[in-house]
Design an enzyme around this catalytic site. Sequence first.
Site, PDB file in Angstrom:
ATOM      1  N   LYS A  30       0.828  -1.202   0.000  1.00 25.16           N
ATOM      2  CA  LYS A  30       0.000   0.000   0.000  1.00 25.16           C
ATOM      3  C   LYS A  30       0.867   1.258   0.000  1.00 25.16           C
ATOM      4  CE  LYS A  30      -2.896   0.702   3.650  1.00 25.16           C
ATOM      5  NZ  LYS A  30      -2.849   2.085   4.165  1.00 25.16           N
ATOM      6  N   SER A  31       1.872   1.288   0.874  1.00 25.89           N
ATOM      7  CA  SER A  31       2.718   2.497   0.963  1.00 25.89           C
ATOM      8  C   SER A  31       3.409   2.776  -0.368  1.00 25.89           C
ATOM      9  CB  SER A  31       3.790   2.307   2.041  1.00 25.89           C
ATOM     10  OG  SER A  31       3.204   2.265   3.302  1.00 25.89           O
ATOM     11  N   ARG A  49      -5.695   2.437  18.370  1.00 24.55           N
ATOM     12  CA  ARG A  49      -5.430   0.990  18.296  1.00 24.55           C
ATOM     13  C   ARG A  49      -5.098   0.394  19.661  1.00 24.55           C
ATOM     14  NH1 ARG A  49      -2.509   0.616  12.336  1.00 24.55           N
ATOM     15  NH2 ARG A  49      -4.483   0.701  11.203  1.00 24.55           N
ATOM     16  N   GLN A  69       5.036   9.447   6.982  1.00 26.45           N
ATOM     17  CA  GLN A  69       4.079  10.363   6.343  1.00 26.45           C
ATOM     18  C   GLN A  69       4.545  11.804   6.485  1.00 26.45           C
ATOM     19  OE1 GLN A  69       0.098   9.429   7.657  1.00 26.45           O
ATOM     20  NE2 GLN A  69       0.221   7.355   6.861  1.00 26.45           N
ATOM     21  N   LYS A  82      -3.984   6.297  14.852  1.00 20.67           N
ATOM     22  CA  LYS A  82      -4.110   5.587  13.566  1.00 20.67           C
ATOM     23  C   LYS A  82      -5.581   5.601  13.136  1.00 20.67           C
ATOM     24  CE  LYS A  82       0.197   4.662  13.035  1.00 20.67           C
ATOM     25  NZ  LYS A  82       0.939   5.334  11.978  1.00 20.67           N
ATOM     26  N   ASP A 106       2.411  -0.962  11.946  1.00 19.37           N
ATOM     27  CA  ASP A 106       1.100  -1.439  11.492  1.00 19.37           C
ATOM     28  C   ASP A 106       0.858  -2.906  11.840  1.00 19.37           C
ATOM     29  OD1 ASP A 106       0.545   1.068  10.482  1.00 19.37           O
ATOM     30  OD2 ASP A 106       1.238   0.591   8.464  1.00 19.37           O
ATOM     31  N   ARG A 137       2.875   6.009  -3.209  1.00 21.76           N
ATOM     32  CA  ARG A 137       4.011   6.831  -3.658  1.00 21.76           C
ATOM     33  C   ARG A 137       4.169   6.767  -5.171  1.00 21.76           C
ATOM     34  NH1 ARG A 137       4.262   5.646   1.490  1.00 21.76           N
ATOM     35  NH2 ARG A 137       5.606   6.788   2.935  1.00 21.76           N
ATOM     36  N   ARG A 143      -8.076  12.709  12.564  1.00 20.36           N
ATOM     37  CA  ARG A 143      -6.641  12.446  12.724  1.00 20.36           C
ATOM     38  C   ARG A 143      -5.808  13.735  12.663  1.00 20.36           C
ATOM     39  NH1 ARG A 143      -5.120   7.265   9.328  1.00 20.36           N
ATOM     40  NH2 ARG A 143      -3.207   7.513  10.533  1.00 20.36           N
TER      41      ARG A 143
HETATM   42  C1  S3P Z   1       2.709   4.966   6.250  1.00 17.49           C
HETATM   43  C2  S3P Z   1       3.375   5.357   7.396  1.00 17.49           C
HETATM   44  C3  S3P Z   1       2.939   4.981   8.751  1.00 17.49           C
HETATM   45  C4  S3P Z   1       1.979   3.787   8.696  1.00 17.49           C
HETATM   46  C5  S3P Z   1       0.913   3.976   7.661  1.00 17.49           C
HETATM   47  C6  S3P Z   1       1.538   4.085   6.285  1.00 17.49           C
HETATM   48  C7  S3P Z   1       3.209   5.442   4.949  1.00 17.49           C
HETATM   49  O1  S3P Z   1       2.276   6.070   9.348  1.00 17.49           O
HETATM   50  O2  S3P Z   1       1.407   3.589   9.972  1.00 17.49           O
HETATM   51  O3  S3P Z   1       0.016   2.896   7.673  1.00 17.49           O
HETATM   52  O4  S3P Z   1       2.844   4.864   3.903  1.00 17.49           O
HETATM   53  O5  S3P Z   1       4.005   6.386   4.943  1.00 17.49           O
HETATM   54  P1  S3P Z   1       3.075   7.259  10.109  1.00 17.49           P
HETATM   55  O6  S3P Z   1       3.921   7.951   9.135  1.00 17.49           O
HETATM   56  O7  S3P Z   1       1.988   8.147  10.646  1.00 17.49           O
HETATM   57  O8  S3P Z   1       3.858   6.583  11.184  1.00 17.49           O
END
Ligand code: S3P
Length: 421
Positions: free
Chosen positions: A22-23, A339, A162, A335, A308, A27, A119
């Site tokens: 997903k990350s 959580r 993030q 989150k 995660d 990007r 958030r």
């Molecule tokens: C992510 C960074 C993490 C993670 C999120 C995805 C990302 O969050 O928990 O599910 O894709 O950069 P944080 O940057 O808030 O730690």
Amino acid sequence: MEELVASPASRFWGELRPPSDKSITHRAYLIGALAARGALIRKPLRGQDCEDTLELVKALGAIVEAGDDSVRIRPSKLSSTAAPLWCGNSGTTLRLAAGLIAGQGLSAVLTGDESLSKRPMRRIVEPLREMGADIQGDTPPVTIQASNLHGIEYASPIASAQIKSCVLLAGLGAEGDTSVSEPSHSRDHTERMLGSSGVSVRVEGLTVTISPGRPEHLEVDIPADPSSAAFFLVAAAMLGGPLTAKSVCVNPTRSGILDVLAEAGVSFTLVRSEGTDSEPIADICVETKPEDLKPFRVGGALIPRLIDEIPVLAVLATQCNGTSEFRDARELRVKESDRIEAIASGLRKMGANVEVWEDGFSVAGPTKLHGTTIEAKGDHRIAMSFAVAGLKAEGETRILGAETIRTSFPDFEQELRRLAN
Ligand code: S3P
């Protein structure tokens, strides 16, 4: 509201290719939309969070051709939008897009669902303002008015990919270099992808510096998501396996779960394969004796490497012979749900022994879990973690609000049923 019913299983075994990361997919869409010669993204995750990012770049003017198993982005000119940009449930979409939009000198309003609307966004609003952005919104909606940015040296108080990625993406359009340092390493997909698409990125210890510029060209094969694989690796650890998760991203900033499985005494092997681009991949096979599970401790610099995976590791802890501890994990409170609260209340409802602190919790195992009803609270990882807990419970476990799973793992239920018996 959809319901998923998980039944006890005596075995969990077979082979799967977990959904794509997903990350990295987020990007690829965002960086691909900026690329001067366009982008070819193979095997993107078609989960709702990433679909929202794809719609967002389209709304900004990216020319997208989505095929069955790939997405092509033609060289595009992005522009401001008057209609709000929908980020759904996805903090990554909103925070990274805010950096990109501010950096490109565009105006937009970013909104999301009920969970996202609660958030914290000050963590990105502050550094972007320091760069000269005109941006408002401590929680969504976040409003950005076009302005010119300049590079900064930002020391992030939180190890958050993030925040880091937001500032780096903004830095692409700023005047002068931008650097971000963080207290420990968070996932580094943004820096890897920017580097492989022709942007000047330097990494020195915990500091990343980029020079302004436009990505040239992006071509990427998205590997499987370790955070999605985690649910099935833990299921196999509790039930024995053998279970092979294929082509999983084992980037060291994401592979903390493997350290924990080793500490818990889980036997697994890693067969590395040649990654075609900037991310390392491997097949992970768990074949183990569940009676030997040992308690484990996670905290400090390990936390961002498995943030995660903590909900499903908490489930594993219920089956370990002793007390496991999760510390320095305050980020879990902000989150998709709180959580720490969701894990503690759900596991207690299933009969586990959980102690809670502000920044973590402990689980005293082993426990014979019993089935109950769990609310997903708009949080895909809570839903999937409790479905996995249901494999080891007596009676049925009902997950209410299971539709949230589509944000990251559309085939989860089908794969769970195929591998459990
Ligand atoms: C992510 C960074 C993490 C993670 C999120 C995805 C990302 O969050 O928990 O599910 O894709 O950069 P944080 O940057 O808030 O730690």
